[in-house]
Design an enzyme around this catalytic site. Structure first.
Site, mmCIF file in Angstrom:
data_model
loop_
_atom_site.group_PDB
_atom_site.id
_atom_site.type_symbol
_atom_site.label_atom_id
_atom_site.label_comp_id
_atom_site.label_asym_id
_atom_site.label_seq_id
_atom_site.Cartn_x
_atom_site.Cartn_y
_atom_site.Cartn_z
ATOM 1 C CB SER A 200 -0.945 0.000 1.193
ATOM 2 O OG SER A 200 -0.201 -0.028 2.383
ATOM 3 C CG HIS A 234 -4.371 -1.444 -0.501
ATOM 4 N ND1 HIS A 234 -4.898 -0.181 -0.423
ATOM 5 C CD2 HIS A 234 -3.860 -1.718 0.721
ATOM 6 C CE1 HIS A 234 -4.701 0.302 0.788
ATOM 7 N NE2 HIS A 234 -4.077 -0.611 1.509
ATOM 8 C CE LYS A 263 -7.206 -1.736 2.881
ATOM 9 N NZ LYS A 263 -7.087 -0.691 3.899
HETATM 10 C C1 PLP Z 1 -2.405 -5.222 3.234
HETATM 11 C C2 PLP Z 1 -3.465 -4.865 4.236
HETATM 12 N N1 PLP Z 1 -4.008 -5.831 4.985
HETATM 13 C C3 PLP Z 1 -4.960 -5.567 5.895
HETATM 14 C C4 PLP Z 1 -5.424 -4.289 6.080
HETATM 15 C C5 PLP Z 1 -6.465 -4.047 7.121
HETATM 16 O O1 PLP Z 1 -7.743 -4.026 6.536
HETATM 17 P P1 PLP Z 1 -9.014 -3.803 7.480
HETATM 18 O O2 PLP Z 1 -9.216 -2.332 7.569
HETATM 19 O O3 PLP Z 1 -10.144 -4.521 6.807
HETATM 20 O O4 PLP Z 1 -8.657 -4.397 8.776
HETATM 21 C C6 PLP Z 1 -4.910 -3.254 5.310
HETATM 22 C C7 PLP Z 1 -5.397 -1.878 5.500
HETATM 23 O O5 PLP Z 1 -4.704 -0.993 5.869
HETATM 24 C C8 PLP Z 1 -3.894 -3.538 4.365
HETATM 25 O O6 PLP Z 1 -3.356 -2.567 3.632
#
Ligand code: PLP
Length: 412
Positions: A200, A234, A263
């Site tokens: 990200s 993402h 997202k």
């Molecule tokens: C690679 C990754 N995994 C997990 C998450 C966490 O997602 P959630 O908001 O559904 O917990 C994110 C979000 O920042 C992310 O970028």
């Protein structure tokens, strides 16, 4: 009172973060949004174009999601009531799990309160097993990309696995992955390779096609094989011709795929899709599923509507629009001499600034022009690689993107 001493040590930590200018707690308060189709955030008296959101498809303001959310809460109430093994699954939860499994071409799916919770669950359950009495062998080598998301790092920590069985491979480096698997093959029964799909900070992605080849080569060399676990938070819904994420872009399949609905799906919650046996096991072993509430029924209804939209012509059109907006933005910036911190084809576009102060100054200029972006500096990225992270959405109009390019040009 002694608690004041405790609090003063906490205050020292807050002061340290403030001094280093790395605090996060002074969050912008958004009071509302202007109307569809290109909603602006209302902050104070001002409206801001949003270039710092993960709402890649513009679904969180989509009328179909709002309608589905409303209908599901009318039907099932506003909360889940209890965890699912106690009061049962709501049909909307099961419908969503099956729709997600179908969307990704997998046998079964399971939803969690977040992708963070899903990662904790998957890693703990597959590495350590559920309890002292568990018959699942835990002789597992865990191999993780060095820049994996915090939820993966914490998942491995929660598993409390011996240090010598936790290994890191160099970011996006398949030679390094092969070396780690080679070194571990005689002392471990099985291996679990875990990676982000899209990373990200820079919008780069793991080449799952190449990774699959390495894993397939080593699969037969471990007594219980090698499993590929991919968190594509993402990527899902935002990346690839039909929004199937990094798997679609790079041509390799995960054994266990984790996604978020918070997202591109415009809703909230996390999910896992995999072979049915893995999902059955997670329902027995995953503490963040068994002992924690699931998403609200309205949220599940909204996410289900997002999966339906993504599976049809509208989703395809939005993905095309997102790609066109991304291209327009990138070409516009390159023309005026900006460089990118990585050559991302994802809607995450990192403008390389190279200096923390200069990055902050540019984001201030953009903020004053009514544009929200994110400044990313050391230690999140290496020193000298400070960037402005821009996130493009299918909801942006051509005029929105041109306005951003114009303002960046003015600040050059
Ligand atoms: C690679 C990754 N995994 C997990 C998450 C966490 O997602 P959630 O908001 O559904 O917990 C994110 C979000 O920042 C992310 O970028």
């Amino acid at each position: 009172m002694s608690k004041q001493v405790f609090y003063s040590s906490i205050q020292q930590e807050l002061d340290r973060l403030d001094e280093a200018q790395v605090n996060k707690r002074h969050e912008t308060v958004i009071e509302g949004f202007t109307d569809h189709p290109s909603p602006r955030a209302v902050i104070g008296e001002q409206e801001y174009r949003i270039f710092n959101s993960n709402d890649y498809m513009g679904f969180r303001h989509h009328p179909s999601l709002k309608k589905a959310e409303h209908e599901a809460s009318e039907k099932y109430g506003t909360g889940p009531g209890a965890v699912r093994f106690i009061s049962g699954s709501l049909k909307v939860h099961r419908d969503l799990e099956q729709a997600l499994a179908k969307f990704h071409g997998r046998e079964e799916g399971i939803i969690f309160s977040s992708a963070f919770a899903a990662n904790l669950a998957v890693l703990f359950s597959l590495i350590t097993g559920q309890s002292r009495d568990s018959v699942v062998n835990n002789d597992t080598l865990v191999v993780s990309d060095e820049l994996n998301h915090r939820s993966i790092i914490d998942g491995i920590r929660v598993a409390n696995h011996p240090k010598e069985k936790r290994k890191i491979f160099k970011h996006l480096d398949m030679t390094s992955l092969a070396e780690v698997l080679e070194a571990g093959k005689t002392t471990n029964k099985r291996a679990l390779v875990v990676t982000d799909g899209v990373f990200s900070m820079l919008g780069e992605y793991q080449d799952l096609g190449e990774m699959r080849k390495v894993i397939d080569e080593y699969d037969a060399q471990y007594e219980q094989g090698v499993l590929l676990v991919v968190d594509d938070a993402h990527g899902v819904g935002a990346f690839g011709e039909t929004g199937r994420g990094t798997e679609e872009v790079s041509g390799g399949q995960a054994d266990v795929l984790i996604g978020t609905m918070g997202k591109a799906f415009g809703a909230d919650g996390g999910y896992v899709v995999a072979d049915k046996i893995v999902i059955d096991y997670l329902r027995e072993a995953a503490a963040t599923y068994i002992y924690s509430n699931n998403i609200a029924p309205g949220t599940a209804g909204a996410a289900l509507a997002a999966v339906e939209l993504l599976s049809g012509a509208e989703g395809k059109g939005l993905l095309e629009r997102s790609r066109a907006n991304t291209k327009l933005f990138k070409e516009g910036l390159v023309k005026v001499g900006y460089e990118f911190a990585a050559d991302s084809v994802h809607p995450i576009q990192p403008i390389l600034i190279g200096d923390a102060k200069a990055a902050k100054a540019l984001s201030k200029v953009l903020y004053e022009a009514g544009i929200l972006v994110t400044t990313i500096s050391y230690p999140v990225v290496p020193a000298g690689r400070d960037e402005i992270r821009v996130q493009i959405s299918a909801a942006h109009t051509t005029e929105d993107v041109e306005y951003l390019v114009e303002k960046c040009k003015g600040a050059k």
